[in-house]
Write a protein that holds these residues in place. Structure first.
Motif, PDB file in Angstrom:
ATOM      1  N   ILE A   1      19.749  68.109  32.787  1.00  0.00           N
ATOM      2  CA  ILE A   1      19.911  68.648  34.283  1.00  0.00           C
ATOM      3  C   ILE A   1      20.353  70.041  34.523  1.00  0.00           C
ATOM      4  O   ILE A   1      20.047  70.727  35.207  1.00  0.00           O
ATOM      5  CB  ILE A   1      20.333  67.596  35.278  1.00  0.00           C
ATOM      6  N   PHE A   2      21.330  70.338  33.592  1.00  0.00           N
ATOM      7  CA  PHE A   2      22.237  71.743  33.715  1.00  0.00           C
ATOM      8  C   PHE A   2      21.847  72.236  32.502  1.00  0.00           C
ATOM      9  O   PHE A   2      22.580  72.858  31.761  1.00  0.00           O
ATOM     10  CB  PHE A   2      23.579  71.224  33.693  1.00  0.00           C
ATOM     11  N   ARG A   3      20.604  72.354  32.049  1.00  0.00           N
ATOM     12  CA  ARG A   3      19.983  73.179  30.852  1.00  0.00           C
ATOM     13  C   ARG A   3      20.308  74.478  30.595  1.00  0.00           C
ATOM     14  O   ARG A   3      20.466  75.032  29.596  1.00  0.00           O
ATOM     15  CB  ARG A   3      18.479  72.595  30.559  1.00  0.00           C
ATOM     16  N   ASP A   4      20.616  74.967  31.945  1.00  0.00           N
ATOM     17  CA  ASP A   4      20.934  76.654  31.912  1.00  0.00           C
ATOM     18  C   ASP A   4      22.370  76.776  32.154  1.00  0.00           C
ATOM     19  O   ASP A   4      22.855  77.770  32.348  1.00  0.00           O
ATOM     20  CB  ASP A   4      20.166  77.193  33.071  1.00  0.00           C
ATOM     21  N   SER A   5      23.293  75.827  32.073  1.00  0.00           N
ATOM     22  CA  SER A   5      24.613  76.011  32.128  1.00  0.00           C
ATOM     23  C   SER A   5      25.401  76.926  30.936  1.00  0.00           C
ATOM     24  O   SER A   5      25.017  76.863  29.830  1.00  0.00           O
ATOM     25  CB  SER A   5      25.241  74.655  31.929  1.00  0.00           C
ATOM     26  N   ASP A   6      25.979  77.872  31.460  1.00  0.00           N
ATOM     27  CA  ASP A   6      26.656  78.844  30.492  1.00  0.00           C
ATOM     28  C   ASP A   6      27.703  78.131  29.814  1.00  0.00           C
ATOM     29  O   ASP A   6      28.038  78.495  28.632  1.00  0.00           O
ATOM     30  CB  ASP A   6      27.212  79.996  31.237  1.00  0.00           C
ATOM     31  N   VAL A   7      28.289  77.196  30.283  1.00  0.00           N
ATOM     32  CA  VAL A   7      29.419  76.282  29.511  1.00  0.00           C
ATOM     33  C   VAL A   7      28.768  75.819  28.624  1.00  0.00           C
ATOM     34  O   VAL A   7      29.245  75.725  27.268  1.00  0.00           O
ATOM     35  CB  VAL A   7      30.070  75.349  30.821  1.00  0.00           C
ATOM     36  N   LEU A   8      27.348  75.073  28.574  1.00  0.00           N
ATOM     37  CA  LEU A   8      26.898  74.409  27.546  1.00  0.00           C
ATOM     38  C   LEU A   8      26.602  75.279  26.554  1.00  0.00           C
ATOM     39  O   LEU A   8      26.421  74.997  25.286  1.00  0.00           O
ATOM     40  CB  LEU A   8      25.583  73.348  28.230  1.00  0.00           C
ATOM     41  N   GLU A   9      25.959  76.409  26.839  1.00  0.00           N
ATOM     42  CA  GLU A   9      25.464  77.231  25.886  1.00  0.00           C
ATOM     43  C   GLU A   9      26.686  77.872  24.975  1.00  0.00           C
ATOM     44  O   GLU A   9      26.466  77.943  23.955  1.00  0.00           O
ATOM     45  CB  GLU A   9      24.758  78.609  26.630  1.00  0.00           C
ATOM     46  N   MET A  10      27.829  78.325  25.644  1.00  0.00           N
ATOM     47  CA  MET A  10      28.871  78.391  24.844  1.00  0.00           C
ATOM     48  C   MET A  10      29.394  77.376  24.130  1.00  0.00           C
ATOM     49  O   MET A  10      29.979  77.620  22.817  1.00  0.00           O
ATOM     50  CB  MET A  10      30.029  79.099  25.809  1.00  0.00           C
TER      51      MET A  10
ATOM     52  N   GLY B   1      28.535  58.627  27.237  1.00  0.00           N
ATOM     53  CA  GLY B   1      27.637  57.900  26.591  1.00  0.00           C
ATOM     54  C   GLY B   1      26.480  58.906  26.220  1.00  0.00           C
ATOM     55  O   GLY B   1      26.322  60.087  26.792  1.00  0.00           O
ATOM     56  N   TRP B   2      25.718  58.408  25.278  1.00  0.00           N
ATOM     57  CA  TRP B   2      24.442  58.967  24.982  1.00  0.00           C
ATOM     58  C   TRP B   2      23.366  59.487  26.095  1.00  0.00           C
ATOM     59  O   TRP B   2      23.125  60.439  26.215  1.00  0.00           O
ATOM     60  CB  TRP B   2      23.836  58.318  23.724  1.00  0.00           C
ATOM     61  N   PRO B   3      22.941  58.349  26.882  1.00  0.00           N
ATOM     62  CA  PRO B   3      22.223  58.617  28.033  1.00  0.00           C
ATOM     63  C   PRO B   3      22.792  59.831  28.911  1.00  0.00           C
ATOM     64  O   PRO B   3      22.152  60.400  29.465  1.00  0.00           O
ATOM     65  CB  PRO B   3      22.025  57.308  28.427  1.00  0.00           C
ATOM     66  N   GLY B   4      24.146  59.439  29.367  1.00  0.00           N
ATOM     67  CA  GLY B   4      24.628  60.566  30.420  1.00  0.00           C
ATOM     68  C   GLY B   4      24.723  61.670  29.787  1.00  0.00           C
ATOM     69  O   GLY B   4      24.669  62.578  30.370  1.00  0.00           O
ATOM     70  N   ALA B   5      25.254  61.874  28.547  1.00  0.00           N
ATOM     71  CA  ALA B   5      25.480  63.329  27.895  1.00  0.00           C
ATOM     72  C   ALA B   5      23.930  64.000  27.816  1.00  0.00           C
ATOM     73  O   ALA B   5      23.750  65.144  28.250  1.00  0.00           O
ATOM     74  CB  ALA B   5      26.003  63.244  26.496  1.00  0.00           C
ATOM     75  N   VAL B   6      22.841  63.188  27.395  1.00  0.00           N
ATOM     76  CA  VAL B   6      21.521  63.726  27.474  1.00  0.00           C
ATOM     77  C   VAL B   6      20.961  64.221  28.883  1.00  0.00           C
ATOM     78  O   VAL B   6      20.629  65.182  29.075  1.00  0.00           O
ATOM     79  CB  VAL B   6      20.550  62.981  26.886  1.00  0.00           C
ATOM     80  N   THR B   7      21.462  63.306  29.841  1.00  0.00           N
ATOM     81  CA  THR B   7      20.962  63.601  31.182  1.00  0.00           C
ATOM     82  C   THR B   7      21.675  64.755  31.762  1.00  0.00           C
ATOM     83  O   THR B   7      21.205  65.697  32.120  1.00  0.00           O
ATOM     84  CB  THR B   7      21.375  62.342  32.039  1.00  0.00           C
TER      85      THR B   7
ATOM     86  N   MET C   1      28.438  65.579  42.036  1.00  0.00           N
ATOM     87  CA  MET C   1      28.185  65.504  40.742  1.00  0.00           C
ATOM     88  C   MET C   1      28.005  64.023  40.372  1.00  0.00           C
ATOM     89  O   MET C   1      27.108  63.697  39.495  1.00  0.00           O
ATOM     90  CB  MET C   1      29.299  66.096  39.972  1.00  0.00           C
ATOM     91  N   ALA C   2      28.686  63.093  40.792  1.00  0.00           N
ATOM     92  CA  ALA C   2      28.470  61.721  40.440  1.00  0.00           C
ATOM     93  C   ALA C   2      27.208  61.316  41.082  1.00  0.00           C
ATOM     94  O   ALA C   2      26.311  60.683  40.361  1.00  0.00           O
ATOM     95  CB  ALA C   2      29.463  60.729  41.101  1.00  0.00           C
ATOM     96  N   GLU C   3      26.714  61.894  42.107  1.00  0.00           N
ATOM     97  CA  GLU C   3      25.262  61.363  42.577  1.00  0.00           C
ATOM     98  C   GLU C   3      24.094  61.883  41.783  1.00  0.00           C
ATOM     99  O   GLU C   3      23.192  61.334  41.549  1.00  0.00           O
ATOM    100  CB  GLU C   3      25.206  62.021  44.071  1.00  0.00           C
ATOM    101  N   ILE C   4      24.269  63.189  41.369  1.00  0.00           N
ATOM    102  CA  ILE C   4      23.354  63.888  40.599  1.00  0.00           C
ATOM    103  C   ILE C   4      23.190  63.001  39.174  1.00  0.00           C
ATOM    104  O   ILE C   4      22.090  62.898  38.614  1.00  0.00           O
ATOM    105  CB  ILE C   4      23.647  65.391  40.267  1.00  0.00           C
ATOM    106  N   LEU C   5      24.335  62.546  38.659  1.00  0.00           N
ATOM    107  CA  LEU C   5      24.136  62.115  37.283  1.00  0.00           C
ATOM    108  C   LEU C   5      23.629  60.431  37.630  1.00  0.00           C
ATOM    109  O   LEU C   5      23.471  59.677  36.251  1.00  0.00           O
ATOM    110  CB  LEU C   5      25.635  62.305  36.550  1.00  0.00           C
ATOM    111  N   GLY C   6      23.922  60.000  38.621  1.00  0.00           N
ATOM    112  CA  GLY C   6      23.789  58.579  38.983  1.00  0.00           C
ATOM    113  C   GLY C   6      24.756  57.550  38.253  1.00  0.00           C
ATOM    114  O   GLY C   6      24.696  56.535  37.619  1.00  0.00           O
ATOM    115  N   ILE C   7      26.117  58.037  38.544  1.00  0.00           N
ATOM    116  CA  ILE C   7      27.166  57.280  37.978  1.00  0.00           C
ATOM    117  C   ILE C   7      28.090  57.247  39.312  1.00  0.00           C
ATOM    118  O   ILE C   7      28.107  58.062  40.361  1.00  0.00           O
ATOM    119  CB  ILE C   7      28.042  57.849  37.006  1.00  0.00           C
TER     120      ILE C   7
END
Length: 148
Positions: free
Chosen positions: A60-69, A50-56, A28-34
């Motif tokens: 990347i995970f735009r189809d996440s059920d967690v984010l949708e809920m 932070g804002w850039p990390g949250a947007v990233t 996950m850290a690799e995917i997010l670049g942190i």
């Protein structure tokens, strides 16, 4: 909702999104670049993306059920409403059948409010999003402009 609120909510859900995808902290850290250390600090609530990390993460995970809920549907709409004070762009929507309440109907337009994030949007009779904003005053003024 403010950018800070958004960043905090996304940061709080980072671990759940990682688990949802069955990723290790290293992956996950690799995917997010942190760094893994930074990821651990965020997961423990000692830091935020932070804002850039949250947007990233949301991109990347735009189809996440967690984010949708968490955000009541399309979190990209929230990002754009926070990035641009009063966001306008015609985009097809699902019409607000799940996460939205219609609060005013001036055919062919209607104002809806998201039941979770509480932001507003104007849809036309084809379910195209005309604009969205957290500013109800702007939305009502824009509706009057459209119906005049």
């Amino acid at each position: 909702m403010t950018r800070v609120d958004f960043i905090n909510k996304v940061s709080e859900k980072l671990k759940l999104i990682r688990i949802e995808r069955d990723y290790t902290q290293d992956k996950m850290a690799e995917i997010l670049g942190i760094s893994k250390k930074t990821l651990v600090q965020i997961e423990k609530g000692r830091s935020t993306l932070g804002w850039p990390g949250a947007v990233t993460l949301c991109t990347i995970f735009r189809d996440s059920d967690v984010l949708e809920m968490t955000f009541g549907g399309d979190h990209l709409d929230i990002i754009l409403s926070l990035a641009f004070e009063n966001y306008e762009r015609n985009e097809k929507t699902m019409g607000g059948k799940i996460w939205w309440t219609t609060i005013e109907d001036e055919t062919p337009y209607r104002i809806q409010q998201n039941i979770i994030s509480r932001h507003f949007r104007i849809l036309d009779d084809r379910d195209l999003r005309i604009c969205s904003s957290f500013d109800e005053g702007f939305i009502r003024k824009r509706l009057k402009e459209l119906t005049s």
